[in-house]
Design an enzyme around this catalytic site. Structure first.
Site, PDB file in Angstrom:
ATOM      1  N   HIS A   1       2.912   0.088  -3.609  1.00 40.79           N
ATOM      2  CA  HIS A   1       2.656  -0.428  -2.264  1.00 40.79           C
ATOM      3  C   HIS A   1       1.507  -1.412  -2.350  1.00 40.79           C
ATOM      4  CE1 HIS A   1       1.743  -0.605   1.999  1.00 40.79           C
ATOM      5  NE2 HIS A   1       2.954  -0.137   2.185  1.00 40.79           N
TER       6      HIS A   1
ATOM      7  N   ASP B   1       9.437   4.970   1.678  1.00 39.95           N
ATOM      8  CA  ASP B   1      10.858   4.621   1.635  1.00 39.95           C
ATOM      9  C   ASP B   1      11.609   5.303   0.503  1.00 39.95           C
ATOM     10  OD1 ASP B   1      10.928   3.151   3.910  1.00 39.95           O
ATOM     11  OD2 ASP B   1      10.090   1.399   2.927  1.00 39.95           O
TER      12      ASP B   1
HETATM   13  N1  ACO Z   1       8.135  -0.638 -10.645  1.00 36.51           N
HETATM   14  C1  ACO Z   1       7.586  -1.097 -11.797  1.00 36.51           C
HETATM   15  N2  ACO Z   1       6.444  -1.817 -11.842  1.00 36.51           N
HETATM   16  C2  ACO Z   1       5.856  -2.106 -10.695  1.00 36.51           C
HETATM   17  C3  ACO Z   1       6.370  -1.660  -9.450  1.00 36.51           C
HETATM   18  C4  ACO Z   1       7.540  -0.896  -9.454  1.00 36.51           C
HETATM   19  N3  ACO Z   1       8.076  -0.450  -8.302  1.00 36.51           N
HETATM   20  N4  ACO Z   1       5.570  -2.084  -8.451  1.00 36.51           N
HETATM   21  C5  ACO Z   1       4.597  -2.789  -9.035  1.00 36.51           C
HETATM   22  N5  ACO Z   1       4.753  -2.796 -10.382  1.00 36.51           N
HETATM   23  C6  ACO Z   1       3.840  -3.400 -11.362  1.00 36.51           C
HETATM   24  C7  ACO Z   1       3.978  -4.916 -11.394  1.00 36.51           C
HETATM   25  O1  ACO Z   1       4.908  -5.339 -12.358  1.00 36.51           O
HETATM   26  C8  ACO Z   1       2.571  -5.350 -11.701  1.00 36.51           C
HETATM   27  O2  ACO Z   1       2.388  -5.210 -13.091  1.00 36.51           O
HETATM   28  P1  ACO Z   1       1.347  -6.190 -13.869  1.00 36.51           P
HETATM   29  O3  ACO Z   1      -0.005  -5.894 -13.282  1.00 36.51           O
HETATM   30  O4  ACO Z   1       1.492  -5.775 -15.286  1.00 36.51           O
HETATM   31  O5  ACO Z   1       1.803  -7.594 -13.599  1.00 36.51           O
HETATM   32  C9  ACO Z   1       1.689  -4.303 -11.028  1.00 36.51           C
HETATM   33  O6  ACO Z   1       2.505  -3.125 -10.916  1.00 36.51           O
HETATM   34  C10 ACO Z   1       1.242  -4.708  -9.631  1.00 36.51           C
HETATM   35  O7  ACO Z   1       2.374  -5.105  -8.879  1.00 36.51           O
HETATM   36  P2  ACO Z   1       2.381  -6.264  -7.793  1.00 36.51           P
HETATM   37  O8  ACO Z   1       3.781  -6.694  -7.564  1.00 36.51           O
HETATM   38  O9  ACO Z   1       1.369  -7.295  -8.175  1.00 36.51           O
HETATM   39  O10 ACO Z   1       1.820  -5.462  -6.552  1.00 36.51           O
HETATM   40  P3  ACO Z   1       2.034  -5.852  -5.078  1.00 36.51           P
HETATM   41  O11 ACO Z   1       0.961  -5.145  -4.318  1.00 36.51           O
HETATM   42  O12 ACO Z   1       2.131  -7.324  -4.905  1.00 36.51           O
HETATM   43  O13 ACO Z   1       3.485  -5.265  -4.745  1.00 36.51           O
HETATM   44  C11 ACO Z   1       5.269  -3.951  -3.923  1.00 36.51           C
HETATM   45  C12 ACO Z   1       3.741  -4.170  -3.965  1.00 36.51           C
HETATM   46  C13 ACO Z   1       5.974  -5.258  -3.518  1.00 36.51           C
HETATM   47  C14 ACO Z   1       5.593  -2.895  -2.892  1.00 36.51           C
HETATM   48  C15 ACO Z   1       5.739  -3.512  -5.337  1.00 36.51           C
HETATM   49  O14 ACO Z   1       5.073  -2.343  -5.722  1.00 36.51           O
HETATM   50  C16 ACO Z   1       7.273  -3.321  -5.386  1.00 36.51           C
HETATM   51  O15 ACO Z   1       8.001  -4.289  -5.624  1.00 36.51           O
HETATM   52  N6  ACO Z   1       7.744  -2.034  -5.217  1.00 36.51           N
HETATM   53  C17 ACO Z   1       9.169  -1.761  -5.191  1.00 36.51           C
HETATM   54  C18 ACO Z   1       9.742  -2.138  -3.819  1.00 36.51           C
HETATM   55  C19 ACO Z   1       9.346  -1.156  -2.729  1.00 36.51           C
HETATM   56  O16 ACO Z   1       9.436   0.051  -2.889  1.00 36.51           O
HETATM   57  N7  ACO Z   1       8.918  -1.706  -1.575  1.00 36.51           N
HETATM   58  C20 ACO Z   1       8.579  -0.894  -0.396  1.00 36.51           C
HETATM   59  C21 ACO Z   1       7.183  -1.122   0.031  1.00 36.51           C
HETATM   60  S1  ACO Z   1       6.800   0.028   1.294  1.00 36.51           S
HETATM   61  C22 ACO Z   1       7.278  -0.687   2.751  1.00 36.51           C
HETATM   62  O17 ACO Z   1       7.608  -1.839   2.880  1.00 36.51           O
HETATM   63  C23 ACO Z   1       7.290   0.257   3.938  1.00 36.51           C
END
Ligand code: ACO
Length: 433
Positions: A309, A367
């Site tokens: 998140h 979610d």
């Molecule tokens: N699976 C694997 N790796 C992940 C995941 C994941 N679900 N989420 C983040 N990471 C990793 C990224 O690759 C990144 O790695 P790095 O630092 O080596 O580059 C690190 O964790 C940070 O991730 P970011 O994408 O920079 O974090 P951000 O805060 O921008 O993204 C997000 C948050 C979009 C929710 C992300 O975690 C994601 O895509 N999750 C899956 C989709 C999801 O479940 N979304 C629902 C959100 S809740 C809502 O809307 C109510």
């Protein structure tokens, strides 16, 4: 909000110093007020994704992502989920405090009276292919509401804004249920005024004109909780979209439609649907290791849906509550042996123990569980994001209303760091390579 502290910014080229005031809210980090920055220094700030930028001040919702705290108007989400129902939460978000019995009765009456949609609105559904995604229909139909309510659309009038809010809260369940009925070729179900808000939604969604439908109270409570947990989440992507659209003076139905479009994305509201798709794709517990390895591989775009998140770097408090509800629902329906549920629980266990997820602080989000609950309720995964939109509509409209009433409100107009070509001349086509 005023705080006499200032931060000094020194331009290394000119050595000129500027004082930037600090502002304090009631909770959360102080902010540096950069409103006069460009005027004073000729500099912009750069913050793609708004990771360090407060785009507005708001008194509605507070999140502490490090501590895993979520408050609506100061009330902890855990207490609201235990002690209130969704309409009480709607009242709270709109009016800044919980309703007394009379105020709640009035809200129930108004939302019940406004739950039917104009009959001509049904024509909009007919324009869609029957296999259209419900969110595509939602974008069209909610946008179309603007064309029906010219009587009360003067955004400067608080009474007009209030009636817009009531219409949206009241009609969203009807509109969402109609999306589903249309997709499966069943007749639209009229709302039943004798039913409660969530019961009525379940009736319109899952009932049929040929049979009596009696929603199970445990499932009604579970869906009510999903609505409470998704009702608002401060300046998330879709809410910021609603505010940005509204900042130009657009009408609230158009603004909420912009929010619906934003919510549709898999990184936001599409996540619960994506969780189910992912579980289907993994298929079996023996495949979890392979998918965890893919999620960790920087060269593979695959991510574990329902994990991570932007704000919560601790367990999302909504996920804790949804996990509890998930177990209640599966017990009620005797579904603990369900293949996808067992797969989800194993995935949760492994991810919570895996070093990659621990160090990156990627916990299951709300979610991850809400998708499993909605599936257990018999709701197809294509409807999940539309139900999220129904829940979030109150947050969108409360935030929009707060923005319109804010004397500091301006049209939203971010700036940019330009990286394109510098100025050049157009050459005749014959001479271009
Ligand atoms: N699976 C694997 N790796 C992940 C995941 C994941 N679900 N989420 C983040 N990471 C990793 C990224 O690759 C990144 O790695 P790095 O630092 O080596 O580059 C690190 O964790 C940070 O991730 P970011 O994408 O920079 O974090 P951000 O805060 O921008 O993204 C997000 C948050 C979009 C929710 C992300 O975690 C994601 O895509 N999750 C899956 C989709 C999801 O479940 N979304 C629902 C959100 S809740 C809502 O809307 C109510």
């Amino acid at each position: 909000m005023d705080n006499p502290t200032v931060i000094k910014l020194i331009n290394p080229e000119t050595q000129l110093a500027f004082d930037l005031p600090m502002l304090s809210g009631t909770l959360g980090p102080d902010v540096i007020d950069i409103r006069a920055l460009y005027q004073q220094t000729g500099l912009f700030t750069y913050d793609p994704g708004f990771t360090s930028t407060a785009s507005c001040s708001s008194a509605i919702t507070y999140i502490d992502g490090e501590a895993g705290i979520l408050l609506y108007r100061g009330y902890p989400i855990e207490q609201l989920a235990e002690k209130c129902d969704f309409l009480e939460v709607c009242y709270l978000l709109m009016h800044a405090d919980l309703p007394n019995a009379k105020e709640l009765k009035n809200l129930i009456k108004s939302t019940t009276e406004h739950s039917m949609v104009h009959d001509q609105l049904t024509n909009f559904y007919k324009g869609f292919r029957r296999d259209a995604h419900p969110m595509a229909i939602m974008v069209g139909v909610v946008g179309a509401l603007s064309a029906f309510y010219h009587d009360a659309i003067d955004i400067k009038r608080p009474d007009h804004r209030y009636i817009c809010a009531i219409r949206l809260i009241a009609k969203m369940p009807t509109i969402v249920a109609m999306c589903y009925k249309y997709s499966i070729g069943m007749p639209f179900m009229y709302p039943q005024n004798k039913l409660g808000y969530v019961e009525n939604f379940m009736y319109m969604l899952l009932g049929s004109p040929c049979e009596t439908y009696q929603p199970n109270p445990v499932l009604v409570r579970a869906l009510d909780r999903i609505l409470i947990l998704h009702a608002d989440h401060e300046q998330n992507a879709s809410t910021s979209t609603v505010r940005l659209a509204g900042s130009s003076g657009a009408n609230p139905y158009a603004c909420v439609t912009a929010g619906i479009a934003c919510l549709w994305g898999a990184a936001h509201g599409g996540a619960n649907e994506a969780v189910l798709k992912m579980l289907e794709e993994i298929g079996d517990v023996t495949q979890i290791g392979h998918y965890i390895a893919r999620a960790k591989d920087k060269n593979d775009p695959f991510r574990l849906m329902g994990f991570g998140h932007r704000v919560y770097k601790n367990y999302d408090p909504r996920a804790k509550l949804m996990r509890e509800t998930c177990h209640e629902v599966l017990t009620e329906l005797g579904l603990h042996d369900d293949r996808l549920f067992k797969l989800a629980m194993e995935l949760e266990r492994i991810a919570l123990e895996d070093d990659y997820f621990i160090t990156k602080r990627l916990y299951p989000n709300v979610d991850f569980y809400s998708g499993i609950v909605l599936r257990a309720l018999g709701i197809p995964s294509t409807m999940f994001t539309a139900i999220f939109a129904m829940a979030r509509s109150i947050g969108w409209i409360a935030q929009w209303d707060e923005m319109i009433a804010d004397p500091e409100q301006k049209i939203g107009r971010p700036r940019q760091l330009y990286t394109g070509p510098i100025q050049r001349d157009v050459t005749p086509i014959a001479t271009r390579s």
